[in-house]
Design an enzyme around this catalytic site. Structure first.
Site, PDB file in Angstrom:
ATOM      1  CG  HIS A  61      -1.884   1.129   1.290  1.00  0.00           C
ATOM      2  ND1 HIS A  61      -3.007   1.128   2.066  1.00  0.00           N
ATOM      3  CD2 HIS A  61      -1.871   2.338   0.694  1.00  0.00           C
ATOM      4  CE1 HIS A  61      -3.645   2.288   1.935  1.00  0.00           C
ATOM      5  NE2 HIS A  61      -2.970   3.036   1.107  1.00  0.00           N
ATOM      6  CD  GLU A 109       0.141   5.289  -0.782  1.00  0.00           C
ATOM      7  OE1 GLU A 109       0.882   5.299   0.213  1.00  0.00           O
ATOM      8  OE2 GLU A 109      -1.104   5.454  -0.692  1.00  0.00           O
ATOM      9  CG  HIS A 113       2.462   8.287   2.659  1.00  0.00           C
ATOM     10  ND1 HIS A 113       2.007   8.526   3.936  1.00  0.00           N
ATOM     11  CD2 HIS A 113       1.381   7.852   1.959  1.00  0.00           C
ATOM     12  CE1 HIS A 113       0.708   8.237   4.008  1.00  0.00           C
ATOM     13  NE2 HIS A 113       0.301   7.836   2.821  1.00  0.00           N
TER      14      HIS A 113
HETATM   15  P1  AMP Z   1      -3.233   6.720   1.999  1.00  0.00           P
HETATM   16  O1  AMP Z   1      -3.728   8.112   1.620  1.00  0.00           O
HETATM   17  O2  AMP Z   1      -1.789   6.487   1.671  1.00  0.00           O
HETATM   18  O3  AMP Z   1      -3.647   6.332   3.370  1.00  0.00           O
HETATM   19  O4  AMP Z   1      -4.008   5.758   1.010  1.00  0.00           O
HETATM   20  C1  AMP Z   1      -5.389   5.737   1.021  1.00  0.00           C
HETATM   21  C2  AMP Z   1      -5.891   5.870  -0.375  1.00  0.00           C
HETATM   22  O5  AMP Z   1      -5.354   4.839  -1.184  1.00  0.00           O
HETATM   23  C3  AMP Z   1      -7.391   5.732  -0.430  1.00  0.00           C
HETATM   24  O6  AMP Z   1      -7.879   6.641  -1.400  1.00  0.00           O
HETATM   25  C4  AMP Z   1      -7.585   4.306  -0.876  1.00  0.00           C
HETATM   26  O7  AMP Z   1      -8.792   4.145  -1.551  1.00  0.00           O
HETATM   27  C5  AMP Z   1      -6.399   4.111  -1.780  1.00  0.00           C
HETATM   28  N1  AMP Z   1      -5.962   2.737  -1.865  1.00  0.00           N
HETATM   29  C6  AMP Z   1      -5.606   1.929  -0.844  1.00  0.00           C
HETATM   30  N2  AMP Z   1      -5.196   0.756  -1.301  1.00  0.00           N
HETATM   31  C7  AMP Z   1      -5.297   0.804  -2.645  1.00  0.00           C
HETATM   32  C8  AMP Z   1      -5.009  -0.106  -3.679  1.00  0.00           C
HETATM   33  N3  AMP Z   1      -4.516  -1.317  -3.444  1.00  0.00           N
HETATM   34  N4  AMP Z   1      -5.246   0.293  -4.943  1.00  0.00           N
HETATM   35  C9  AMP Z   1      -5.706   1.523  -5.203  1.00  0.00           C
HETATM   36  N5  AMP Z   1      -5.999   2.438  -4.292  1.00  0.00           N
HETATM   37  C10 AMP Z   1      -5.791   2.086  -3.003  1.00  0.00           C
END
Ligand code: AMP
Length: 221
Positions: A61, A109, A113
């Site tokens: 992730h 990402e 991050h």
């Molecule tokens: P974060 O902002 O890094 O916490 O990631 C959360 C975001 O990533 C949310 O919009 C989720 O819907 C998306 N997300 C999480 N896992 C996946 C994945 N495997 N594929 C695509 N989007 C993802």
């Protein structure tokens, strides 16, 4: 006079806050890996089968430096150049959502991050993939008899024990609920904690259990 002092103090605030976005300031990294069976097996679902079946493997992730605030600036956005993408990255860091492509997911990402991780963009992805390969959850769990299954449930403690025995460290485990919304949690994400200098894993600080019940599913897909 007091007003003057107050506005002088406020004027100092933005640089102080900005300093906290420095990659120097975080405590440790979370390398967050996700089980596609749990991401897809929810009410929201995923893009499978439209985009082909994801590998039967934990996918990354993200790599999240903790206790810092990433602030994207124009140069970070310009650096989001994903022209050279390895097959490994496509397989091991897949987008499972129909709403965003792998490029969208990686950009998100990196921008949210990666830009305060202390790595450049190439290093951010390379190091995350290398760390995932080194601590292979998809091999660790079956060695302890924990295999994807529609029917079986496993003690959360046995999942944690298996990973601790293999890696030497406590992880954080996150569960979610299946599409039926039943009470039993399913293994969704595993967070490995990596020291700030990236040399070794460390024990994850509390809380080490996010939304998991004592017995959990490891859903097949
Ligand atoms: P974060 O902002 O890094 O916490 O990631 C959360 C975001 O990533 C949310 O919009 C989720 O819907 C998306 N997300 C999480 N896992 C996946 C994945 N495997 N594929 C695509 N989007 C993802």
């Amino acid at each position: 006079m007091t007003k003057l002092l107050l506005s002088a103090a406020l004027a100092l605030l933005p640089p102080l806050l900005a300093a906290s976005s420095s990659s120097e300031d975080f405590d440790y990294y979370y390398l967050v890996q996700q089980w596609p069976g749990a991401y897809c097996g929810t009410k929201q679902g995923c893009c499978f089968p439209d985009t082909g079946k994801p590998a039967e493997d934990f996918g990354i992730h993200g790599l999240w430096p903790q206790y810092t605030v990433c602030r994207r600036d124009a140069s970070d956005a310009a650096a989001a150049d994903f022209d050279i993408v390895s097959a490994t990255r496509k397989r091991d860091w897949p987008s499972l959502s129909c709403k965003n492509t792998a490029m969208d997911f990686w950009s998100h990402e990196w921008e949210k991050h990666g830009t305060c991780s202390g790595f450049d963009q190439h290093g951010y992805f390379q190091q995350s993939l290398a760390r995932k390969a080194r601590h292979n959850l998809t091999a660790i769990l079956p060695c302890a008899g924990i295999v994807p299954s529609d029917g079986a449930t496993y003690h959360l403690s046995s999942v944690r024990d298996a990973i601790r025995e293999a890696t030497g460290f406590e992880v954080t485990v996150e569960c979610n609920r299946g599409a039926s919304g039943r009470r039993v949690g399913q293994l969704y994400q595993v967070y490995l904690c990596v020291a700030r200098d990236w040399s070794v894993l460390i024990n994850c600080p509390e809380p080490v259990n996010r939304q998991c019940t004592d017995k959990i599913k490891f859903p097949a897909f």
